[in-house]
Design a protein around this motif. Structure first.
Motif, PDB file in Angstrom:
ATOM      1  N   ARG A   1      19.500  80.009  20.100  1.00  0.00           N
ATOM      2  CA  ARG A   1      20.544  80.866  20.109  1.00  0.00           C
ATOM      3  C   ARG A   1      21.881  79.922  20.428  1.00  0.00           C
ATOM      4  N   ASP A   2      22.980  80.672  20.380  1.00  0.00           N
ATOM      5  CA  ASP A   2      24.193  80.035  20.961  1.00  0.00           C
ATOM      6  C   ASP A   2      25.284  80.751  20.838  1.00  0.00           C
ATOM      7  N   ILE A   3      26.263  80.447  21.453  1.00  0.00           N
ATOM      8  CA  ILE A   3      27.573  81.275  21.562  1.00  0.00           C
ATOM      9  C   ILE A   3      28.847  80.141  21.202  1.00  0.00           C
ATOM     10  N   MET A   4      29.641  80.544  20.336  1.00  0.00           N
ATOM     11  CA  MET A   4      31.031  79.945  20.426  1.00  0.00           C
ATOM     12  C   MET A   4      31.958  80.968  20.476  1.00  0.00           C
ATOM     13  N   THR A   5      33.346  80.046  20.899  1.00  0.00           N
ATOM     14  CA  THR A   5      34.521  80.934  21.364  1.00  0.00           C
ATOM     15  C   THR A   5      35.249  80.738  19.785  1.00  0.00           C
ATOM     16  N   MET A   6      35.791  81.880  19.327  1.00  0.00           N
ATOM     17  CA  MET A   6      36.635  81.949  18.003  1.00  0.00           C
ATOM     18  C   MET A   6      37.885  82.639  18.168  1.00  0.00           C
ATOM     19  N   GLY A   7      38.838  81.759  17.199  1.00  0.00           N
ATOM     20  CA  GLY A   7      40.221  82.593  17.191  1.00  0.00           C
ATOM     21  C   GLY A   7      40.609  82.773  15.919  1.00  0.00           C
ATOM     22  N   TRP A   8      40.035  82.155  14.979  1.00  0.00           N
ATOM     23  CA  TRP A   8      40.349  82.191  13.406  1.00  0.00           C
ATOM     24  C   TRP A   8      39.530  83.251  12.886  1.00  0.00           C
ATOM     25  N   HIS A   9      39.705  84.550  13.186  1.00  0.00           N
ATOM     26  CA  HIS A   9      39.323  85.402  12.344  1.00  0.00           C
ATOM     27  C   HIS A   9      40.301  86.647  11.845  1.00  0.00           C
TER      28      HIS A   9
ATOM     29  N   CYS B   1      36.069  84.875   9.128  1.00  0.00           N
ATOM     30  CA  CYS B   1      36.187  84.219  10.070  1.00  0.00           C
ATOM     31  C   CYS B   1      35.835  82.622   9.733  1.00  0.00           C
ATOM     32  N   VAL B   2      36.540  81.670  10.341  1.00  0.00           N
ATOM     33  CA  VAL B   2      36.382  80.375   9.775  1.00  0.00           C
ATOM     34  C   VAL B   2      35.691  79.599  11.014  1.00  0.00           C
ATOM     35  N   ILE B   3      34.494  79.140  10.787  1.00  0.00           N
ATOM     36  CA  ILE B   3      33.637  78.355  11.802  1.00  0.00           C
ATOM     37  C   ILE B   3      33.420  76.816  11.158  1.00  0.00           C
ATOM     38  N   ALA B   4      33.920  75.957  12.081  1.00  0.00           N
ATOM     39  CA  ALA B   4      33.910  74.427  11.495  1.00  0.00           C
ATOM     40  C   ALA B   4      32.587  74.261  11.470  1.00  0.00           C
ATOM     41  N   SER B   5      32.254  73.343  10.299  1.00  0.00           N
ATOM     42  CA  SER B   5      30.846  72.868  10.059  1.00  0.00           C
ATOM     43  C   SER B   5      30.297  72.030  11.013  1.00  0.00           C
TER      44      SER B   5
ATOM     45  N   ASN C   1      30.103  72.480  14.184  1.00  0.00           N
ATOM     46  CA  ASN C   1      29.647  73.539  15.176  1.00  0.00           C
ATOM     47  C   ASN C   1      28.227  73.887  15.103  1.00  0.00           C
ATOM     48  N   ARG C   2      27.410  73.757  16.205  1.00  0.00           N
ATOM     49  CA  ARG C   2      26.058  74.346  15.880  1.00  0.00           C
ATOM     50  C   ARG C   2      25.926  75.602  15.600  1.00  0.00           C
ATOM     51  N   SER C   3      27.031  76.511  16.026  1.00  0.00           N
ATOM     52  CA  SER C   3      26.891  77.908  15.264  1.00  0.00           C
ATOM     53  C   SER C   3      26.824  78.109  13.828  1.00  0.00           C
ATOM     54  N   PHE C   4      27.723  77.065  13.337  1.00  0.00           N
ATOM     55  CA  PHE C   4      27.807  77.080  11.849  1.00  0.00           C
ATOM     56  C   PHE C   4      26.352  76.889  11.245  1.00  0.00           C
TER      57      PHE C   4
ATOM     58  N   ASN D   1      34.398  74.828  24.770  1.00  0.00           N
ATOM     59  CA  ASN D   1      34.436  73.281  24.933  1.00  0.00           C
ATOM     60  C   ASN D   1      33.250  72.422  25.282  1.00  0.00           C
ATOM     61  N   CYS D   2      32.183  73.163  24.736  1.00  0.00           N
ATOM     62  CA  CYS D   2      30.796  72.308  24.732  1.00  0.00           C
ATOM     63  C   CYS D   2      30.135  72.725  23.459  1.00  0.00           C
ATOM     64  N   SER D   3      28.814  72.289  23.582  1.00  0.00           N
ATOM     65  CA  SER D   3      28.046  72.379  22.378  1.00  0.00           C
ATOM     66  C   SER D   3      26.728  73.141  22.914  1.00  0.00           C
ATOM     67  N   GLY D   4      26.388  73.806  21.834  1.00  0.00           N
ATOM     68  CA  GLY D   4      24.888  74.596  22.122  1.00  0.00           C
ATOM     69  C   GLY D   4      23.795  73.459  21.852  1.00  0.00           C
ATOM     70  N   ASP D   5      24.283  72.301  21.435  1.00  0.00           N
ATOM     71  CA  ASP D   5      23.204  71.121  21.409  1.00  0.00           C
ATOM     72  C   ASP D   5      22.600  70.700  22.649  1.00  0.00           C
TER      73      ASP D   5
ATOM     74  N   ASP E   1      22.084  75.779  26.663  1.00  0.00           N
ATOM     75  CA  ASP E   1      21.900  77.160  26.404  1.00  0.00           C
ATOM     76  C   ASP E   1      23.101  78.006  26.994  1.00  0.00           C
ATOM     77  N   LYS E   2      24.045  78.425  26.171  1.00  0.00           N
ATOM     78  CA  LYS E   2      25.371  78.757  26.730  1.00  0.00           C
ATOM     79  C   LYS E   2      24.987  80.055  27.315  1.00  0.00           C
ATOM     80  N   PHE E   3      24.045  81.015  27.017  1.00  0.00           N
ATOM     81  CA  PHE E   3      23.719  81.867  27.807  1.00  0.00           C
ATOM     82  C   PHE E   3      23.428  81.897  29.403  1.00  0.00           C
TER      83      PHE E   3
HETATM   84  C1  LIG Z   1      40.402  79.468  22.218  1.00  0.00           C
HETATM   85  C2  LIG Z   1      39.475  78.741  21.339  1.00  0.00           C
HETATM   86  C3  LIG Z   1      39.454  79.225  20.163  1.00  0.00           C
HETATM   87  C4  LIG Z   1      38.587  78.637  19.227  1.00  0.00           C
HETATM   88  N1  LIG Z   1      38.529  79.175  17.711  1.00  0.00           N
HETATM   89  C5  LIG Z   1      37.840  78.561  16.983  1.00  0.00           C
HETATM   90  C6  LIG Z   1      37.485  78.984  15.679  1.00  0.00           C
HETATM   91  O1  LIG Z   1      38.124  79.858  15.334  1.00  0.00           O
HETATM   92  N2  LIG Z   1      36.717  78.258  14.733  1.00  0.00           N
HETATM   93  C7  LIG Z   1      36.006  77.390  15.019  1.00  0.00           C
HETATM   94  O2  LIG Z   1      35.057  76.716  14.429  1.00  0.00           O
HETATM   95  N3  LIG Z   1      35.701  76.844  16.286  1.00  0.00           N
HETATM   96  C8  LIG Z   1      36.810  77.586  17.463  1.00  0.00           C
HETATM   97  N4  LIG Z   1      36.739  76.928  18.503  1.00  0.00           N
HETATM   98  C9  LIG Z   1      36.066  75.611  18.832  1.00  0.00           C
HETATM   99  C10 LIG Z   1      34.543  76.104  19.202  1.00  0.00           C
HETATM  100  O3  LIG Z   1      34.546  77.362  20.038  1.00  0.00           O
HETATM  101  C11 LIG Z   1      33.787  75.082  19.744  1.00  0.00           C
HETATM  102  O4  LIG Z   1      33.803  73.865  18.752  1.00  0.00           O
HETATM  103  C12 LIG Z   1      32.339  75.348  20.339  1.00  0.00           C
HETATM  104  O5  LIG Z   1      32.191  74.233  21.332  1.00  0.00           O
HETATM  105  C13 LIG Z   1      31.310  75.380  19.461  1.00  0.00           C
HETATM  106  O6  LIG Z   1      30.049  75.335  19.698  1.00  0.00           O
HETATM  107  P1  LIG Z   1      28.828  75.359  19.218  1.00  0.00           P
HETATM  108  O7  LIG Z   1      28.692  73.911  18.699  1.00  0.00           O
HETATM  109  O8  LIG Z   1      27.648  75.610  20.085  1.00  0.00           O
HETATM  110  O9  LIG Z   1      28.923  76.213  18.065  1.00  0.00           O
HETATM  111  C14 LIG Z   1      37.535  77.253  19.419  1.00  0.00           C
HETATM  112  C15 LIG Z   1      37.812  77.065  20.788  1.00  0.00           C
HETATM  113  C16 LIG Z   1      38.576  77.612  21.774  1.00  0.00           C
HETATM  114  C17 LIG Z   1      38.726  77.334  23.257  1.00  0.00           C
END
Ligand SMILES: Cc1cc2nc3c(=O)[nH]c(=O)nc-3n(C[C@H](O)[C@H](O)[C@H](O)COP(=O)(O)O)c2cc1C
Length: 185
Positions: free
Chosen positions: A34-42, A54-58, A60-63, A90-94, A97-99
């Motif tokens: 399981r994982d959690i990521m922060t997202m602004g691009w939706h 939404c856009v999730i960078a490839s 990211n572990r969440s991707f 600002n950290c990776s689920g790799d 465990d973010k929970f």
């Molecule tokens: C405020 C904020 C907004 C973010 N928005 C996005 C986003 O829209 N898409 C994305 O891929 N990463 C976004 N990120 C970066 C991911 O949350 C970050 O890469 C995260 O560590 C990924 O976790 P994971 O590797 O465990 O999936 C954002 C980070 C912050 C702090």
């Protein structure tokens, strides 16, 4: 009405003005992980069915988790969670465990395997609706299949990212209901 005297501005920074916000936390699960990521691009795409993109960078572990499971939960954090929101982004689920690392409670969802985050004001269970643009833009189109929303506060203080580490907190509600055609509300 006053005219705004505008100047040239770097195009790569227009996101500071247009990032839709609120910032959300995307929880995902697959194959016992399981994982959690922060997202602004939706963005919202459609009312019914309820579609979001939404856009999730490839990188990211969440991707990998959302791509494999074709599901996620989009959770809405509020101001008290701001530091946690930034740290999660600002950290990776790799690595963690973010929970556990951030003291968040995973609650079972109704229609998807990804967990809800109990501390968030709202949680939207999503199933992948369209992956046509994932390869090209890392853009996932989701259908919200179940929504969980706390009844109070009525206007939660959500956090909105302005770039460069700066956030805006929602507030200062103003109603303009009277200016809307009924079908536009
Ligand atoms: C405020 C904020 C907004 C973010 N928005 C996005 C986003 O829209 N898409 C994305 O891929 N990463 C976004 N990120 C970066 C991911 O949350 C970050 O890469 C995260 O560590 C990924 O976790 P994971 O590797 O465990 O999936 C954002 C980070 C912050 C702090």
């Amino acid at each position: 009405m006053k005219i705004a005297r505008k100047r040239d501005f770097p195009v790569h920074q227009v996101r500071r003005f247009l990032e839709p916000g609120p910032v959300v936390l995307v929880s995902s699960a697959h194959d016992g992980q399981r994982d959690i990521m922060t997202m602004g691009w939706h963005m919202v795409m459609e009312f019914s069915p309820s579609l979001l993109a939404c856009v999730i960078a490839s990188g990211n572990r969440s991707f990998e988790l959302v791509r494999a499971s074709r599901q996620c939960v989009i959770n809405l954090p509020t101001e008290p969670l701001l530091d946690t929101v930034v740290r999660i982004g600002n950290c990776s689920g790799d690595e963690v465990d973010k929970f556990d690392a951030f003291g968040l409670t995973a609650q079972p969802a109704t229609h998807v395997d990804a967990p809800l985050i109990a501390q968030c004001h709202a949680s939207f269970e999503c199933r992948l609706h369209d992956d046509a643009l994932v390869e090209r833009y890392n853009l996932f189109v989701w259908e919200v299949v179940k929504a969980h929303v706390a009844p109070t506060p009525k206007n939660p203080r959500t956090v909105h990212y302005r770039g460069e580490g700066q956030f805006m907190v929602s507030g200062n509600e103003r109603s303009r209901r009277r200016l809307f055609k009924p079908e536009m509300l």
